[in-house]
Design an enzyme around this catalytic site. Structure first.
Site, short mmCIF file in Angstrom:
data_model
loop_
_atom_site.label_atom_id
_atom_site.label_comp_id
_atom_site.label_asym_id
_atom_site.label_seq_id
_atom_site.Cartn_x
_atom_site.Cartn_y
_atom_site.Cartn_z
N LYS A 9 0.89 -1.40 0.10
CA LYS A 9 -0.01 0.04 -0.06
C LYS A 9 0.80 1.32 -0.12
O LYS A 9 1.95 1.29 0.26
CB LYS A 9 -0.89 -0.13 1.38
N TYR A 49 -12.43 -1.65 -4.13
CA TYR A 49 -12.81 -2.25 -2.53
C TYR A 49 -14.46 -1.84 -2.42
O TYR A 49 -14.78 -1.55 -1.47
CB TYR A 49 -12.30 -1.01 -1.63
N ASN A 112 -2.19 -0.28 6.92
CA ASN A 112 -1.49 -1.59 7.36
C ASN A 112 -0.44 -2.24 6.73
O ASN A 112 -0.41 -3.29 6.58
CB ASN A 112 -2.52 -2.29 8.15
N HIS A 115 -2.07 -5.61 1.46
CA HIS A 115 -3.27 -6.28 1.51
C HIS A 115 -3.02 -7.51 0.71
O HIS A 115 -2.18 -7.92 0.16
CB HIS A 115 -4.17 -5.34 0.67
N GLU A 126 -9.35 -10.11 -7.73
CA GLU A 126 -8.30 -9.18 -7.77
C GLU A 126 -7.20 -9.11 -8.73
O GLU A 126 -6.36 -8.31 -8.92
CB GLU A 126 -7.94 -9.10 -6.15
P1 GDP Z 1 -7.96 -7.25 5.01
O1 GDP Z 1 -8.56 -8.46 4.22
O2 GDP Z 1 -7.14 -7.91 6.53
O3 GDP Z 1 -7.35 -6.17 4.33
O4 GDP Z 1 -9.06 -6.56 5.85
P2 GDP Z 1 -10.55 -5.93 5.09
O5 GDP Z 1 -10.64 -6.58 3.52
O6 GDP Z 1 -11.48 -6.56 6.12
O7 GDP Z 1 -10.30 -4.46 5.10
C1 GDP Z 1 -9.76 -3.91 4.02
C2 GDP Z 1 -8.79 -2.59 4.56
O8 GDP Z 1 -9.80 -1.84 5.02
C3 GDP Z 1 -8.02 -3.04 5.76
O9 GDP Z 1 -6.95 -3.53 5.40
C4 GDP Z 1 -7.67 -1.85 6.43
O10 GDP Z 1 -6.84 -0.94 5.73
C5 GDP Z 1 -9.28 -1.14 6.24
N1 GDP Z 1 -9.94 -1.19 7.57
C6 GDP Z 1 -10.44 -2.45 8.04
N2 GDP Z 1 -11.15 -2.11 9.21
C7 GDP Z 1 -11.06 -0.80 9.43
C8 GDP Z 1 -11.54 0.04 10.44
O11 GDP Z 1 -12.18 -0.29 11.16
N3 GDP Z 1 -11.24 1.41 10.16
C9 GDP Z 1 -10.52 1.89 8.87
N4 GDP Z 1 -10.27 3.13 9.08
N5 GDP Z 1 -10.04 1.03 8.37
C10 GDP Z 1 -10.43 -0.41 8.25
#
Ligand code: GDP
Length: 138
Positions: A9, A49, A112, A115, A126
């Protein structure tokens, strides 16, 4: 052999830790079979997304992912999806296990560092979002 999609990222690219992340991926045994750097438009990011469009953090997610260039990859290996998620660690860097990419290079749950796809269907979607067949090493 399984394939997964990986994205380094903007916060990691702009923070100059992309090389370190790529080294960790190589050392993990996963093979990088496609890779490129690009910057997503807001529209492309919203499409990528789309599954999160109703989440409270959607706008912030789009802001963060379009803040700079990303490096996208296709990784291959046995149980590549699970193996890469293990290497990434939990979404929240503070809760991620020691030595995982998110623990080492993540700044916050919003930033973070990496991804990775969460299941075979997502991986297929993807990968084809970013790569055509000519760009993936057989
Ligand atoms: P991943 O599969 O572990 O990347 O997580 P997800 O697909 O659930 O979420 C996609 C991305 O959204 C995550 O990598 C975070 O960067 C972001 N994200 C997830 N949960 C939160 C949250 O509670 N708050 C915010 N601001 N971003 C979040």
């Amino acid at each position: 052999m399984e394939r997964t999609f990986s994205m380094i990222k903007p916060e990691a690219v702009l923070g100059c830790v992309a090389g370190k992340i790529i080294t960790r991926i190589e050392e993990s045994g996963l093979k990088i079979i496609a890779q490129k750097m690009l910057r997503l438009s807001k529209e492309q990011a919203a499409c990528f997304y789309a599954a999160h469009k109703d989440k409270a953090f959607f706008e912030e997610l789009i802001e963060n992912i379009t803040a700079g260039p990303v490096i996208v990859q296709v990784l291959a290996g046995e149980n590549a999806i699970e193996e890469y998620r293990r290497l990434m660690g939990a979404a929240n860097p503070a809760a991620a296990e020691e030595n995982t990419l998110r623990r080492l290079y993540g700044i916050s749950i919003e930033k973070n560092a990496v991804h990775g796809s969460d299941c075979p269907e997502t991986a297929a979607r993807e990968i084809s979002f970013f790569f055509n067949q000519l760009e993936i090493i057989k």
